[in-house]
Design an enzyme around this catalytic site. Sequence first.
Site, PDB file in Angstrom:
ATOM      1  N   HIS A 145       1.044  -1.064  -0.122  1.00 18.81           N
ATOM      2  CA  HIS A 145       0.105   0.042  -0.214  1.00 18.81           C
ATOM      3  C   HIS A 145       1.310   1.569  -0.274  1.00 18.81           C
ATOM      4  O   HIS A 145      -0.006   2.914  -0.409  1.00 18.81           O
ATOM      5  CB  HIS A 145      -1.015  -0.273   1.235  1.00 18.81           C
ATOM      6  CG  HIS A 145      -0.362   0.283   2.859  1.00 18.81           C
ATOM      7  ND1 HIS A 145       0.066  -0.500   3.242  1.00 18.81           N
ATOM      8  CD2 HIS A 145      -0.054   1.700   2.798  1.00 18.81           C
ATOM      9  CE1 HIS A 145       0.461  -0.911   3.824  1.00 18.81           C
ATOM     10  NE2 HIS A 145       0.773   1.028   4.736  1.00 18.81           N
ATOM     11  N   ASP A 182      -0.176  -7.581   1.124  1.00 18.98           N
ATOM     12  CA  ASP A 182      -0.083  -6.136   1.202  1.00 18.98           C
ATOM     13  C   ASP A 182       1.886  -5.894   1.655  1.00 18.98           C
ATOM     14  O   ASP A 182       2.230  -4.928   2.922  1.00 18.98           O
ATOM     15  CB  ASP A 182       0.138  -5.483   2.836  1.00 18.98           C
ATOM     16  CG  ASP A 182      -0.164  -4.457   2.899  1.00 18.98           C
ATOM     17  OD1 ASP A 182      -0.078  -3.512   1.623  1.00 18.98           O
ATOM     18  OD2 ASP A 182      -0.093  -3.977   3.821  1.00 18.98           O
ATOM     19  N   SER A 186       4.764   2.638   7.690  1.00 13.82           N
ATOM     20  CA  SER A 186       4.491   1.385   7.034  1.00 13.82           C
ATOM     21  C   SER A 186       5.402   0.766   6.169  1.00 13.82           C
ATOM     22  O   SER A 186       6.288   1.890   5.177  1.00 13.82           O
ATOM     23  CB  SER A 186       2.828   2.058   5.539  1.00 13.82           C
ATOM     24  OG  SER A 186       2.254   2.607   7.516  1.00 13.82           O
TER      25      SER A 186
END
Length: 403
Positions: free
Chosen positions: A125, A155, A230
């Site tokens: 992402h 992911d 992230s």
Amino acid sequence: MKLRRVLLVLLLLSGFYYVTTHFVSSGAFAPMVHRALNIPEPDATRTASATGPNGTFELTEASAAPSFDTEEQQNIAVYKKALSSVVNITSTAVAFDFFYGSVPQQGQGSGFILDKQGHILTNNHVIDNAQRVEVTLSDKHKYKARVVVVDKNHDLALLQIDAPNLVPATLSDSTGLIVGQRVYAIGNPFGLSGTMTRGIISAIRSIKGPQGNPIEDAIQTDASVNPGNSGGPLLNSRGEVIGITTLIASNGADQSSGIGFAIPIDTAKQVLSDFEKYGRVRRPSLDVVIFPIGPDVAQQIGLPADYGVIVQRVVPGGAAEKAGLKGGTQRVYQGNTPVMLGGDLIVAADGQDITNAQDLSAAINSHRAGDVMTLTIFRGQKKMEIKVTLSDAKDAAAPGQQT
């Protein structure tokens, strides 16, 4: 004899006088006493005066640079070991505005170096739909990155840059992690590169990822993670990677709430192994559409167990059909949702109870495509075991429907 005793007393008194006047008054005796009795020495300070238009100020300053305690030394060691392996990632996508036409939009995240060939692991992402991806190393040098392969279901994304003298991260294992274990996160929160935070493992639990995909055995931590973290590494106290920081439980606030999640590094290792062997991830699949049941539903339709998942439909030619699993034959409605009843009821996989769709997904994802899984089912009132060879799911199924 008396004279000898008198001389001995005079000698002792002279020695005592000399010690007290030369050592105690000068302060030289105090450190010896402190060391002998294990008494902490007072902080060494000095007073400095400064005179100016607003008067004279007296400041108390430390006489020497302070030493670091054991905990601080460990924090510093983790940071020094891992920092060179952590990168900042900037992804640029093009959006279209009604008035201005194409408008570049940038997102930021983190990642870490896997090898000297320039492979970098991050979250999918972070770079999803990007037209350009740029990586900034800890020494501030920037490089254009190539997206090698992505796995949206987990992911994860693998990037590559062409840069010299890269420092790969050290990967640990995520099996055997314990709640209460100290962890560290290094990344790029809010664009603040090289930021380290510290916390503990708060729990190990299965959750849904940013795109609704399941993350099995996710590492929950109270280490402060924010947008930009992230894809960065979650580290143990030896500076080794145990997870990939992925998600914040923020309750609507786009910042840390003390609950963050990381993909376990063992999951990433399996994905990387598939990337290397096949150029993509071979995700194991049972090829069934299921419906979870609870005690109320089980009682209403007369099932032999009050937990498990009903097989609504088997995918033609898939793993379940080849193993002989049966789908439903009777259509009913759960609210406005059609449900097919009459199929096999799965209650266990490899001896572990299956109470919901997440349990079955976790059991499947603990295997590889081509592995054999043993399912415990009820067909009508008859309990039986069926061995299923898991297939390779080339395309991710809709969340909550097919597994």
